[in-house]
Design a protein around this motif. Structure first.
Motif, PDB file in Angstrom:
ATOM      1  N   ASP A  51     -10.848  -5.113   5.573  1.00 29.13           N
ATOM      2  CA  ASP A  51     -12.227  -5.052   6.069  1.00 29.13           C
ATOM      3  C   ASP A  51     -13.160  -4.274   5.144  1.00 29.13           C
ATOM      4  O   ASP A  51     -14.356  -4.158   5.410  1.00 29.13           O
ATOM      5  N   GLY A  52     -12.613  -3.704   4.069  1.00 28.01           N
ATOM      6  CA  GLY A  52     -13.427  -2.965   3.108  1.00 28.01           C
ATOM      7  C   GLY A  52     -13.783  -1.563   3.557  1.00 28.01           C
ATOM      8  O   GLY A  52     -14.650  -0.923   2.961  1.00 28.01           O
ATOM      9  N   LEU A  53     -13.116  -1.048   4.596  1.00 36.75           N
ATOM     10  CA  LEU A  53     -13.443   0.281   5.123  1.00 36.75           C
ATOM     11  C   LEU A  53     -12.648   1.381   4.429  1.00 36.75           C
ATOM     12  O   LEU A  53     -13.053   2.550   4.424  1.00 36.75           O
ATOM     13  N   VAL A  54     -11.527   0.995   3.849  1.00 36.64           N
ATOM     14  CA  VAL A  54     -10.644   1.910   3.118  1.00 36.64           C
ATOM     15  C   VAL A  54     -10.243   1.201   1.831  1.00 36.64           C
ATOM     16  O   VAL A  54     -10.145  -0.029   1.800  1.00 36.64           O
ATOM     17  N   ALA A  55     -10.005   1.990   0.782  1.00 34.31           N
ATOM     18  CA  ALA A  55      -9.562   1.418  -0.497  1.00 34.31           C
ATOM     19  C   ALA A  55      -8.400   2.239  -1.039  1.00 34.31           C
ATOM     20  O   ALA A  55      -8.281   3.439  -0.754  1.00 34.31           O
ATOM     21  N   LEU A  56      -7.563   1.589  -1.822  1.00 41.90           N
ATOM     22  CA  LEU A  56      -6.501   2.294  -2.529  1.00 41.90           C
ATOM     23  C   LEU A  56      -7.166   3.172  -3.577  1.00 41.90           C
ATOM     24  O   LEU A  56      -7.971   2.701  -4.379  1.00 41.90           O
ATOM     25  N   ASP A  57      -6.871   4.459  -3.558  1.00 42.91           N
ATOM     26  CA  ASP A  57      -7.471   5.406  -4.491  1.00 42.91           C
ATOM     27  C   ASP A  57      -6.626   5.518  -5.759  1.00 42.91           C
ATOM     28  O   ASP A  57      -7.141   5.433  -6.866  1.00 42.91           O
ATOM     29  N   ARG A  58      -5.315   5.701  -5.573  1.00 48.93           N
ATOM     30  CA  ARG A  58      -4.411   5.833  -6.718  1.00 48.93           C
ATOM     31  C   ARG A  58      -2.971   5.740  -6.226  1.00 48.93           C
ATOM     32  O   ARG A  58      -2.706   5.827  -5.034  1.00 48.93           O
ATOM     33  N   GLU A  59      -2.071   5.576  -7.185  1.00 48.32           N
ATOM     34  CA  GLU A  59      -0.645   5.580  -6.903  1.00 48.32           C
ATOM     35  C   GLU A  59       0.012   6.607  -7.804  1.00 48.32           C
ATOM     36  O   GLU A  59      -0.360   6.731  -8.973  1.00 48.32           O
ATOM     37  N   GLU A  60       0.950   7.354  -7.251  1.00 48.78           N
ATOM     38  CA  GLU A  60       1.679   8.363  -8.015  1.00 48.78           C
ATOM     39  C   GLU A  60       3.158   8.242  -7.696  1.00 48.78           C
ATOM     40  O   GLU A  60       3.528   7.851  -6.587  1.00 48.78           O
ATOM     41  N   ILE A  61       3.975   8.616  -8.643  1.00 50.03           N
ATOM     42  CA  ILE A  61       5.414   8.699  -8.406  1.00 50.03           C
ATOM     43  C   ILE A  61       5.725  10.170  -8.148  1.00 50.03           C
ATOM     44  O   ILE A  61       5.418  11.026  -8.977  1.00 50.03           O
ATOM     45  N   GLN A  62       6.306  10.446  -6.984  1.00 49.64           N
ATOM     46  CA  GLN A  62       6.724  11.799  -6.660  1.00 49.64           C
ATOM     47  C   GLN A  62       8.143  11.754  -6.139  1.00 49.64           C
ATOM     48  O   GLN A  62       8.442  11.014  -5.198  1.00 49.64           O
ATOM     49  N   GLN A  63       9.009  12.525  -6.771  1.00 56.43           N
ATOM     50  CA  GLN A  63      10.433  12.566  -6.426  1.00 56.43           C
ATOM     51  C   GLN A  63      11.031  11.161  -6.415  1.00 56.43           C
ATOM     52  O   GLN A  63      11.793  10.798  -5.524  1.00 56.43           O
ATOM     53  N   GLY A  64      10.634  10.368  -7.391  1.00 53.89           N
ATOM     54  CA  GLY A  64      11.172   9.030  -7.555  1.00 53.89           C
ATOM     55  C   GLY A  64      10.631   7.987  -6.584  1.00 53.89           C
ATOM     56  O   GLY A  64      11.091   6.853  -6.574  1.00 53.89           O
ATOM     57  N   ARG A  65       9.636   8.353  -5.783  1.00 54.81           N
ATOM     58  CA  ARG A  65       9.077   7.413  -4.811  1.00 54.81           C
ATOM     59  C   ARG A  65       7.590   7.202  -5.084  1.00 54.81           C
ATOM     60  O   ARG A  65       6.872   8.122  -5.460  1.00 54.81           O
ATOM     61  N   LEU A  66       7.166   5.966  -4.867  1.00 49.54           N
ATOM     62  CA  LEU A  66       5.757   5.631  -5.048  1.00 49.54           C
ATOM     63  C   LEU A  66       4.961   6.160  -3.865  1.00 49.54           C
ATOM     64  O   LEU A  66       5.318   5.940  -2.704  1.00 49.54           O
ATOM     65  N   ARG A  67       3.906   6.864  -4.160  1.00 50.31           N
ATOM     66  CA  ARG A  67       3.028   7.408  -3.130  1.00 50.31           C
ATOM     67  C   ARG A  67       1.645   6.829  -3.352  1.00 50.31           C
ATOM     68  O   ARG A  67       1.045   7.023  -4.410  1.00 50.31           O
ATOM     69  N   ARG A  68       1.130   6.094  -2.361  1.00 48.83           N
ATOM     70  CA  ARG A  68      -0.208   5.507  -2.448  1.00 48.83           C
ATOM     71  C   ARG A  68      -1.196   6.399  -1.697  1.00 48.83           C
ATOM     72  O   ARG A  68      -0.947   6.786  -0.567  1.00 48.83           O
ATOM     73  N   TYR A  69      -2.314   6.638  -2.359  1.00 50.81           N
ATOM     74  CA  TYR A  69      -3.386   7.427  -1.754  1.00 50.81           C
ATOM     75  C   TYR A  69      -4.529   6.481  -1.406  1.00 50.81           C
ATOM     76  O   TYR A  69      -4.898   5.620  -2.207  1.00 50.81           O
ATOM     77  N   TYR A  70      -5.076   6.680  -0.215  1.00 53.96           N
ATOM     78  CA  TYR A  70      -6.180   5.851   0.267  1.00 53.96           C
ATOM     79  C   TYR A  70      -7.415   6.721   0.429  1.00 53.96           C
ATOM     80  O   TYR A  70      -7.328   7.911   0.718  1.00 53.96           O
ATOM     81  N   ARG A  71      -8.571   6.077   0.250  1.00 53.08           N
ATOM     82  CA  ARG A  71      -9.846   6.793   0.409  1.00 53.08           C
ATOM     83  C   ARG A  71     -10.772   5.987   1.308  1.00 53.08           C
ATOM     84  O   ARG A  71     -10.672   4.765   1.415  1.00 53.08           O
ATOM     85  N   LEU A  72     -11.679   6.690   1.928  1.00 51.10           N
ATOM     86  CA  LEU A  72     -12.718   6.087   2.758  1.00 51.10           C
ATOM     87  C   LEU A  72     -13.791   5.500   1.852  1.00 51.10           C
ATOM     88  O   LEU A  72     -14.210   6.139   0.882  1.00 51.10           O
ATOM     89  N   THR A  73     -14.230   4.283   2.139  1.00 56.66           N
ATOM     90  CA  THR A  73     -15.321   3.671   1.372  1.00 56.66           C
ATOM     91  C   THR A  73     -16.648   3.977   2.071  1.00 56.66           C
ATOM     92  O   THR A  73     -16.672   4.476   3.206  1.00 56.66           O
ATOM     93  N   GLU A  74     -17.748   3.667   1.416  1.00 59.91           N
ATOM     94  CA  GLU A  74     -19.064   3.849   2.035  1.00 59.91           C
ATOM     95  C   GLU A  74     -19.186   3.017   3.318  1.00 59.91           C
ATOM     96  O   GLU A  74     -19.632   3.545   4.348  1.00 59.91           O
ATOM     97  N   PRO A  75     -18.793   1.721   3.306  1.00 60.16           N
ATOM     98  CA  PRO A  75     -18.818   0.969   4.568  1.00 60.16           C
ATOM     99  C   PRO A  75     -17.901   1.590   5.628  1.00 60.16           C
ATOM    100  O   PRO A  75     -18.208   1.547   6.823  1.00 60.16           O
ATOM    101  N   GLY A  76     -16.789   2.194   5.199  1.00 60.62           N
ATOM    102  CA  GLY A  76     -15.900   2.866   6.146  1.00 60.62           C
ATOM    103  C   GLY A  76     -16.559   4.070   6.774  1.00 60.62           C
ATOM    104  O   GLY A  76     -16.433   4.315   7.977  1.00 60.62           O
ATOM    105  N   SER A  77     -17.278   4.824   5.962  1.00 53.36           N
ATOM    106  CA  SER A  77     -18.010   5.991   6.462  1.00 53.36           C
ATOM    107  C   SER A  77     -19.086   5.553   7.461  1.00 53.36           C
ATOM    108  O   SER A  77     -19.273   6.178   8.514  1.00 53.36           O
ATOM    109  N   GLU A  78     -19.775   4.466   7.128  1.00 53.62           N
ATOM    110  CA  GLU A  78     -20.815   3.952   8.032  1.00 53.62           C
ATOM    111  C   GLU A  78     -20.211   3.446   9.342  1.00 53.62           C
ATOM    112  O   GLU A  78     -20.761   3.699  10.426  1.00 53.62           O
ATOM    113  N   ALA A  79     -19.076   2.758   9.262  1.00 50.10           N
ATOM    114  CA  ALA A  79     -18.411   2.253  10.469  1.00 50.10           C
ATOM    115  C   ALA A  79     -17.921   3.408  11.335  1.00 50.10           C
ATOM    116  O   ALA A  79     -18.030   3.371  12.566  1.00 50.10           O
TER     117      ALA A  79
END
Length: 110
Positions: A51-79
């Motif tokens: 819906d465009g309210l959240v976006a993938l911010d970045r991906e990191e490897i921590q302790q051998g596992r992929l960790r995805r970070y999400y961020r609020l978008t402007e439309p998400g903030s408005e919603a």
């Protein structure tokens, strides 16, 4: 907007978070009322991303596992702001009706 989606958006205000960080923040924000399981969280996130309210911010490897970070978008903030306003207006209506139901001077406690 569902209660889990509302709290996921709220958890992302101010800083990107990874899945487990979102789960913990939602638990804290809801004072334990909303307990997201990981599968439920990622279903909510997928819908919010679509819906465009959240976006993938970045991906990191921590302790051998992929960790995805999400961020609020402007439309998400408005919603989120619109939903918070809707909930506040609904709560005011309910509170007014409850005050009108109580006899004057009783304070409403039993």
């Amino acid at each position: 907007m569902t209660e889990p989606a509302f709290f996921v958006l709220t958890a992302l205000v101010g800083a990107p978070r990874h899945g487990y960080g979102i789960v913990g923040e939602v638990r804290d924000l809801s004072q334990g009322r909303v307990q997201l399981k990981v599968g439920t969280l990622y279903g909510v996130l997928e819908r919010l991303v679509a819906d465009g309210l959240v976006a993938l911010d970045r991906e990191e490897i921590q302790q051998g596992r992929l960790r995805r970070y999400y961020r609020l978008t402007e439309p998400g903030s408005e919603a989120l702001a619109a939903e918070a306003g809707r909930q506040e207006a609904n709560a005011q209506v309910a509170s007014r009706r409850l005050r009108a139901l109580r006899p004057a001077g009783t304070g409403g406690s039993a």
